[in-house]
Design an enzyme around this catalytic site. Structure first.
Site, PDB file in Angstrom:
ATOM      1  N   LYS A  74       0.816  -1.214   0.000  1.00  0.00           N
ATOM      2  CA  LYS A  74       0.000   0.000   0.000  1.00  0.00           C
ATOM      3  C   LYS A  74       0.859   1.278   0.000  1.00  0.00           C
ATOM      4  O   LYS A  74       0.548   2.229  -0.708  1.00  0.00           O
ATOM      5  CB  LYS A  74      -0.899  -0.042   1.239  1.00  0.00           C
ATOM      6  CG  LYS A  74      -1.876   1.083   1.373  1.00  0.00           C
ATOM      7  CD  LYS A  74      -2.913   0.761   2.427  1.00  0.00           C
ATOM      8  CE  LYS A  74      -2.317   0.710   3.823  1.00  0.00           C
ATOM      9  NZ  LYS A  74      -2.551   1.897   4.628  1.00  0.00           N
ATOM     10  N   ARG A  96     -10.639   3.471   9.700  1.00  0.00           N
ATOM     11  CA  ARG A  96     -10.351   2.052   9.944  1.00  0.00           C
ATOM     12  C   ARG A  96     -11.576   1.308  10.446  1.00  0.00           C
ATOM     13  O   ARG A  96     -11.584   0.084  10.490  1.00  0.00           O
ATOM     14  CB  ARG A  96      -9.263   1.905  11.016  1.00  0.00           C
ATOM     15  CG  ARG A  96      -7.874   2.263  10.556  1.00  0.00           C
ATOM     16  CD  ARG A  96      -6.880   1.862  11.637  1.00  0.00           C
ATOM     17  NE  ARG A  96      -5.636   2.603  11.544  1.00  0.00           N
ATOM     18  CZ  ARG A  96      -4.616   2.243  10.772  1.00  0.00           C
ATOM     19  NH1 ARG A  96      -4.699   1.147  10.047  1.00  0.00           N
ATOM     20  NH2 ARG A  96      -3.528   2.967  10.735  1.00  0.00           N
ATOM     21  N   ARG A 133      11.494 -11.691   6.920  1.00  0.00           N
ATOM     22  CA  ARG A 133      12.508 -10.878   7.587  1.00  0.00           C
ATOM     23  C   ARG A 133      13.387 -11.714   8.499  1.00  0.00           C
ATOM     24  O   ARG A 133      12.906 -12.586   9.225  1.00  0.00           O
ATOM     25  CB  ARG A 133      11.838  -9.763   8.391  1.00  0.00           C
ATOM     26  CG  ARG A 133      12.860  -8.759   8.927  1.00  0.00           C
ATOM     27  CD  ARG A 133      12.236  -7.451   9.226  1.00  0.00           C
ATOM     28  NE  ARG A 133      11.180  -7.607  10.220  1.00  0.00           N
ATOM     29  CZ  ARG A 133      10.746  -6.596  10.962  1.00  0.00           C
ATOM     30  NH1 ARG A 133      11.267  -5.399  10.810  1.00  0.00           N
ATOM     31  NH2 ARG A 133       9.779  -6.786  11.823  1.00  0.00           N
ATOM     32  N   ARG A 167      12.313 -12.968  14.200  1.00  0.00           N
ATOM     33  CA  ARG A 167      11.598 -12.459  15.388  1.00  0.00           C
ATOM     34  C   ARG A 167      10.236 -13.146  15.505  1.00  0.00           C
ATOM     35  O   ARG A 167       9.622 -13.492  14.500  1.00  0.00           O
ATOM     36  CB  ARG A 167      11.375 -10.952  15.256  1.00  0.00           C
ATOM     37  CG  ARG A 167      12.626 -10.144  15.485  1.00  0.00           C
ATOM     38  CD  ARG A 167      12.386  -8.663  15.308  1.00  0.00           C
ATOM     39  NE  ARG A 167      10.952  -8.322  15.359  1.00  0.00           N
ATOM     40  CZ  ARG A 167      10.485  -7.085  15.328  1.00  0.00           C
ATOM     41  NH1 ARG A 167      11.313  -6.064  15.242  1.00  0.00           N
ATOM     42  NH2 ARG A 167       9.200  -6.846  15.359  1.00  0.00           N
ATOM     43  N   ARG A 217      -2.282 -11.201  12.974  1.00  0.00           N
ATOM     44  CA  ARG A 217      -2.385  -9.784  12.593  1.00  0.00           C
ATOM     45  C   ARG A 217      -3.362  -9.612  11.445  1.00  0.00           C
ATOM     46  O   ARG A 217      -4.150  -8.674  11.403  1.00  0.00           O
ATOM     47  CB  ARG A 217      -1.017  -9.276  12.134  1.00  0.00           C
ATOM     48  CG  ARG A 217      -0.344  -8.359  13.115  1.00  0.00           C
ATOM     49  CD  ARG A 217       1.127  -8.266  12.773  1.00  0.00           C
ATOM     50  NE  ARG A 217       1.420  -7.293  11.727  1.00  0.00           N
ATOM     51  CZ  ARG A 217       2.542  -7.321  10.994  1.00  0.00           C
ATOM     52  NH1 ARG A 217       3.427  -8.271  11.172  1.00  0.00           N
ATOM     53  NH2 ARG A 217       2.754  -6.406  10.078  1.00  0.00           N
TER      54      ARG A 217
END
Ligand code: ZN
Length: 215
Positions: A13, A88, A127, A159, A170
């Site tokens: 985005k 949102r 990542r 992580r 999420r």
């Protein structure tokens, strides 16, 4: 032309927002950025917002809409704008619908960048970190030797936040929050669904086709 931009984390985005702002000459209004600006400048709204942020709480809608209203009242948005990060939720969308007529503005289109979960997980789980502070991405910025830091040779690790389970969680939260918003704007006839699974330029072409109708 006034746009609302929706897309999950990992949808690209931010990149698309930059390209849209440039090509279509609309002001990119990121709620996070203007909120931080108010806090930095110590405005009344900023001071109010800071109380909540310092307490680790969400900034209430009444303050957010004040900040949006203030931003949309500036002369530089006359040529059009793109809201990113607001609304949102349904109450936020309703608050926006209330202030827009007062500002003699309206939303022309809501771009919803849609990407399958598997692809988002692929992008977001890549990542890898090193103890020396460097970070890598196994797809977009891989180390020269897999699993080893280019700089210090240290063992790379993932992580917990970047693990598939955390990412799926999420995405679930994002969907729960955003689906009602998509329904809201679909009813209003404003939604344009964009397939965000492809290459950056391919996605931008699709967006450009949609937006050129509103020029
Ligand atoms: Zn290292």
């Amino acid at each position: 032309m006034n746009i609302v931009l929706l897309g999950p984390p990992g949808s690209g985005k931010g990149t698309q927002a930059k390209m849209i702002a440039e090509k279509f000459n609309v002001k990119h209004i990121s709620t996070g950025d203007i909120l931080r600006e108010h806090v930095r400048n110590g405005t009344e709204l900023g001071k109010e917002a800071k109380k909540y942020m310092d307490a680790g709480q969400l900034v209430p809608d009444s303050i957010l809409i004040g900040i949006i209203r203030d931003r949309l009242s500036k002369p530089d948005v006359a040529g059009g704008y793109m809201l990113d990060g607001y609304p949102r939720t349904i109450p936020q969308a309703e608050a926006l619908d209330k202030i827009l007529p007062e500002l003699k503005q309206k939303i022309d289109v809501v771009l919803n960048i849609d990407v399958p979960d598997e692809e988002l997980v692929r992008r977001l789980s890549g990542r890898r970190m090193c103890k020396c502070g460097r970070s890598y991405h196994i797809l977009f910025n891989p180390p020269k030797v897999p699993g080893k830091c280019d700089v210090c040779g240290g063992e790379l690790y993932q992580r917990d936040d970047d693990k598939e389970e955390a990412i799926l969680n999420r995405l679930k939260v994002y969907k729960q929050q955003t689906q009602p918003l998509i329904d809201y704007y679909t009813k209003a006839g404003l939604i344009a669904n964009i397939n965000g699974a492809g290459e950056i330029n391919q996605i931008f072409d699709e967006i450009s086709k949609v937006l050129s109708k509103f020029k």
